[in-house]
Motif scaffolding. Structure first.
Motif, short mmCIF file in Angstrom:
data_model
loop_
_atom_site.label_atom_id
_atom_site.label_comp_id
_atom_site.label_asym_id
_atom_site.label_seq_id
_atom_site.Cartn_x
_atom_site.Cartn_y
_atom_site.Cartn_z
N MET A 275 0.83 -1.21 0.00
CA MET A 275 0.00 0.00 0.00
C MET A 275 0.86 1.26 0.00
SD MET A 275 -3.18 -1.05 2.47
CE MET A 275 -4.22 0.28 1.88
N VAL A 276 1.97 1.23 0.73
CA VAL A 276 2.89 2.37 0.73
C VAL A 276 3.43 2.61 -0.67
CG1 VAL A 276 5.17 3.14 1.51
CG2 VAL A 276 3.54 2.22 3.17
N GLY B 53 1.83 5.77 7.29
CA GLY B 53 0.80 6.17 6.36
C GLY B 53 -0.57 6.16 7.01
N GLN B 54 -1.52 6.78 6.35
CA GLN B 54 -2.88 6.89 6.89
C GLN B 54 -3.75 5.70 6.46
OE1 GLN B 54 -4.29 9.65 8.57
NE2 GLN B 54 -2.42 10.86 8.67
N TYR B 55 -3.17 4.61 6.08
CA TYR B 55 -3.88 3.51 5.45
C TYR B 55 -3.19 2.20 5.85
CZ TYR B 55 0.07 4.99 2.71
OH TYR B 55 1.32 5.42 2.34
N GLY B 56 -3.86 1.09 5.60
CA GLY B 56 -3.24 -0.21 5.79
C GLY B 56 -3.26 -0.70 7.23
N ARG C 168 -0.10 2.30 14.01
CA ARG C 168 1.08 1.95 14.80
C ARG C 168 1.99 3.16 14.98
NH1 ARG C 168 3.53 -4.07 13.70
NH2 ARG C 168 1.60 -5.22 14.06
N ARG C 169 2.59 3.22 16.16
CA ARG C 169 3.61 4.22 16.39
C ARG C 169 4.87 3.84 15.61
NH1 ARG C 169 0.97 2.93 21.03
NH2 ARG C 169 0.03 4.63 22.22
#
Length: 462
Positions: free
Chosen positions: A183-184, A321-324, A329-330
């Motif tokens: 996704m990234v 990222g804002q997805y996945g 996660r930090r």
């Protein structure tokens, strides 16, 4: 390096949605290199500083009604700035950036990297591994023994489930095959969006591109503070706001607090929330650096911010990222390097390695600042609340897959020429000079950092 535009600069400038004809305003100088690595780290550093400088020059042109000033990128200045967290000194004292529990460990099937620089992360790491909190000088040995009994994925999942930070080392192929890595890879280097149809922001004349603009800095180590430190250099009134229950390292603030003021507010407490809303009502830019979901409970989504303060520029930074599956996660630069295969590429057959600087943090910070500057330019032209998003993981993908090294990048450089000393509330501060540079750009910040979290929660001059 010669004065021709680097391929990395062109890629980043295109990702910002900017006019490619402005690239001929950029030139490069000084000895090439300074951040030797197998991956093209120096090209990442050079390109991110170049587009940040050019975005600042473009916005300067908007405000002065003069032609876009020329940009000069000095490799030695860039390399020194990317090492700023390691070079900062107060009274001659260096900052020890990593704790003994922030390191690589051997698991049964490979390597794991942990991050425990903050007390709450250390507490969660020890609890997840069953190590007593009062182990004293035996902590590292006990952690090592606990990890040695588990597989790397088991450590990763166990520690993350406890709210700590640990990442199993992966090769670039393994990361690419993972759902998060895939996704990234499918995202742009950064994303920009128009949230609403707020009217044009007609910026008045000013010599500095961010003069008169108020920036709420809701970020922590290291990329976000680098971005807001840059906006402060360019004339913005930057107020960093932290929750009082999450203490910050004063040593970190000595580096990234240049040009800013710093306060603490507890958004779960009614009085502090009212103070925060009062600041928001007069803000022009909001920069956030917490993991997705952390601020939403306080009504700080882009949509909610746009409704309460139409015409904002909102810049959001995250690790993954804002997805996945990893989006909440930090993460920190060192952990992203491990997950994305950088540690393997920079390591040896015997152990993982690391980049010569926290280049994902610094590079993403300059890209984030560039995104804010470009959003302000576009806002002046056609209005709208603007949203800019970046992640350390996407910057890592750019470094591994898209950038090309420049010959001769492994030579040394003279950092001393790009260091200076400034007297301030913390004492005599040695620090790196800003690498962002264009004709008329300030050569240093207007104020040194003070004690973290001690400024009043008001805008400058209010």
């Amino acid at each position: 390096m010669d004065s021709s535009t680097s391929s990395g600069t062109a890629q980043a400038w295109a990702a910002l949605g900017a006019d490619s004809s402005l690239l001929d305003r950029v030139s490069y100088g000084g000895p090439s290199g300074g951040l030797p690595a197998r991956l093209p780290v120096m090209e990442l550093a050079r390109a991110t500083v170049a587009v940040c400088s050019l975005a600042a020059a473009e916005l300067t042109s908007v405000r002065t009604r003069h032609p876009v000033p020329r940009v000069r990128v000095a490799d030695e200045a860039v390399a020194t700035a990317f090492l700023s967290d390691r070079l900062v000194r107060v009274g001659g004292q260096a900052w020890s950036t990593f704790s003994p529990l922030s390191r690589f460990w051997r698991a049964t099937d490979g390597w794991v990297r942990t991050h425990a620089n903050y007390p709450h992360h250390r507490t969660r790491l020890l609890a997840a591994l069953g190590v007593p909190q009062d182990a004293g000088g035996q902590e590292a040995d006990a952690v090592g023994r606990a990890i040695a009994r588990l597989s790397a994925p088991e450590v990763e999942e166990t520690v993350y489930a406890a709210g700590g930070l640990a990442v199993a080392a992966r090769g670039p192929e393994d990361w690419a095959k993972s759902e998060q890595g895939s996704m990234v890879a499918g995202r742009s280097l950064l994303t920009t969006a128009r949230v609403d149809d707020a009217p044009d922001r007609m910026l008045d004349g000013a010599a500095l591109p961010c003069a008169g603009l108020r920036v709420m800095d809701l970020t922590r180590v290291l990329a976000g503070p680098v971005a807001t430190r840059t906006l402060a250099l360019l004339g913005a009134d930057v107020l960093r706001i932290d929750p009082p229950q999450l203490p910050e390292s004063q040593e970190a603030h000595n580096d990234t607090g240049m040009g800013k003021r710093s306060t603490t507010l507890d958004l779960g407490e009614a009085t502090d929330r009212r103070l925060f809303e009062g600041l928001l009502n007069k803000a022009d830019v909001v920069v956030t650096g917490y993991r997705p979901g952390a601020l939403e409970r306080f009504g700080l989504t882009p949509e909610a911010l746009a409704e309460r303060r139409p015409g904002l520029v909102i810049a959001q930074l995250s690790a993954w990222g804002q997805y996945g599956p990893w989006h909440e996660r930090r993460g920190f630069d060192s952990l992203v390097q491990v997950a994305t295969g950088i540690a393997e590429l920079e390591g040896s057959p015997d152990s993982p390695g690391a980049l010569p600087a926290q280049a994902l943090d610094h590079g993403t910070g300059y890209l984030l600042a560039a995104g804010v500057l470009r959003a302000l330019t576009e806002q002046h032209r056609s209005g709208g609340t603007r949203l800019v998003r970046l992640s350390l993981a996407r910057t890592a993908h750019w470094l591994v897959h898209d950038l090309a090294a420049v010959p001769g990048e492994d030579q040394g450089f003279d950092a001393e020429h790009w260091l200076t000393e400034t007297a301030g509330p913390m004492g005599r501060l040695r620090h790196a000079l800003p690498p962002v540079s264009y004709e008329g750009c300030p050569v240093n910040w207007a104020r040194p950092p003070g004690p973290w979290g001690t400024d009043a929660p008001v805008w400058d001059g209010a």
